[in-house]
Design an enzyme around this catalytic site. Structure first.
Site, PDB file in Angstrom:
ATOM      1  N   CYS A  30       6.233   0.009   7.764  1.00 51.48           N
ATOM      2  CA  CYS A  30       5.857   1.169   6.959  1.00 51.48           C
ATOM      3  C   CYS A  30       7.081   1.623   6.179  1.00 51.48           C
ATOM      4  CB  CYS A  30       5.372   2.278   7.883  1.00 51.48           C
ATOM      5  SG  CYS A  30       4.871   3.779   7.020  1.00 51.48           S
ATOM      6  N   LEU A  31       6.903   1.874   4.881  1.00 47.90           N
ATOM      7  CA  LEU A  31       8.024   2.327   4.065  1.00 47.90           C
ATOM      8  C   LEU A  31       8.579   3.658   4.562  1.00 47.90           C
ATOM      9  CD1 LEU A  31       6.697   1.413   0.504  1.00 47.90           C
ATOM     10  CD2 LEU A  31       8.480   0.224   1.792  1.00 47.90           C
ATOM     11  N   HIS A  67      -4.332   1.423   7.671  1.00 50.03           N
ATOM     12  CA  HIS A  67      -2.991   1.998   7.782  1.00 50.03           C
ATOM     13  C   HIS A  67      -2.826   3.160   6.790  1.00 50.03           C
ATOM     14  CE1 HIS A  67       1.575   1.318   8.231  1.00 50.03           C
ATOM     15  NE2 HIS A  67       1.474   2.182   7.229  1.00 50.03           N
ATOM     16  N   GLU A  68      -3.275   2.933   5.537  1.00 48.22           N
ATOM     17  CA  GLU A  68      -3.117   3.971   4.498  1.00 48.22           C
ATOM     18  C   GLU A  68      -3.987   5.197   4.793  1.00 48.22           C
ATOM     19  OE1 GLU A  68      -0.683   3.485   2.801  1.00 48.22           O
ATOM     20  OE2 GLU A  68      -0.542   1.329   3.061  1.00 48.22           O
ATOM     21  N   GLN A 118       3.118   9.975   1.610  1.00 53.89           N
ATOM     22  CA  GLN A 118       4.398   9.258   1.646  1.00 53.89           C
ATOM     23  C   GLN A 118       5.288   9.588   0.455  1.00 53.89           C
ATOM     24  OE1 GLN A 118       2.467   5.219   2.445  1.00 53.89           O
ATOM     25  NE2 GLN A 118       4.386   5.075   3.567  1.00 53.89           N
ATOM     26  N   HIS A 131      -2.557   7.478   7.238  1.00 56.46           N
ATOM     27  CA  HIS A 131      -1.527   8.370   6.673  1.00 56.46           C
ATOM     28  C   HIS A 131      -2.153   9.687   6.202  1.00 56.46           C
ATOM     29  CE1 HIS A 131       2.341   6.376   6.647  1.00 56.46           C
ATOM     30  NE2 HIS A 131       1.856   5.276   6.110  1.00 56.46           N
ATOM     31  N   GLY A 144       0.839  -1.184   0.000  1.00 55.61           N
ATOM     32  CA  GLY A 144       0.000   0.000   0.000  1.00 55.61           C
ATOM     33  C   GLY A 144       0.874   1.233   0.000  1.00 55.61           C
TER      34      GLY A 144
HETATM   35 ZN    ZN Z   1       2.772   3.482   6.306  1.00 55.83          ZN
END
Ligand code: ZN
Length: 160
Positions: free
Chosen positions: A86-87, A128-129, A49, A132, A44
């Protein structure tokens, strides 16, 4: 591939603005976000991000690409607990409690309203997304945060 912002970057803490119209620019963003997600081996990705403070997310947990503009969770049901990564937080993972089932609505890449009913990993990923988009990171919610290497083989890890 777009540049992935990491924790400490202010854009990750901003509340992202809704998209007014799904135009060519938004379609390009969706395509580039999907490419970046696949390139980074994530499941995702949210626009903040990649430095864009707009309410746009992509996800693919192995069941095909889902693109959502202005996503909104209509209901949540049940509870699941699992590890997430998480990236934007490369070194950590944490155990996060999420709803087991959710219903999400939003616009697709053509600006049409769609509904996504999902559970398990997809539900975890979308929660999660969407966090963000509100400037929330998993480390704000995690009950147990550990170095990523500690559970690198955990299949339930969300790497977005
Ligand atoms: Zn994340």
């Amino acid at each position: 591939m777009l540049d992935i912002r990491v924790v400490g970057d202010e854009v990750l803490r901003q509340k992202a603005k809704p998209v007014r119209r799904v135009n060519k620019e938004v379609q390009t963003l969706l395509r580039e976000m999907a490419e970046t997600m696949y390139e980074a081996d994530g499941i995702g990705l949210a626009a903040p991000q990649v430095g864009i403070s707009r309410r746009v997310i992509v996800a693919d947990v192995g069941e095909g690409l889902v693109e959502l503009v202005n996503p909104e969770i209509l209901y949540r049901e049940g509870v699941q607990t699992g590890f997430e990564g998480c990236l934007s937080i490369p070194d950590l993972m944490g155990e996060v409690e999420r709803a087991q089932n959710i219903r999400v609505t939003g616009l697709d890449s053509h600006g049409r309203q769609v509904w996504v009913d999902c559970d398990g990993l997809m539900a975890r990923c979308l929660q999660h997304e969407i966090d963000h988009l509100d400037g929330v990171l998993f480390t704000d919610l995690a009950v147990n945060v550990v170095p990523r290497t500690a559970r690198a083989d955990d299949e339930e890890v969300v790497l977005d």
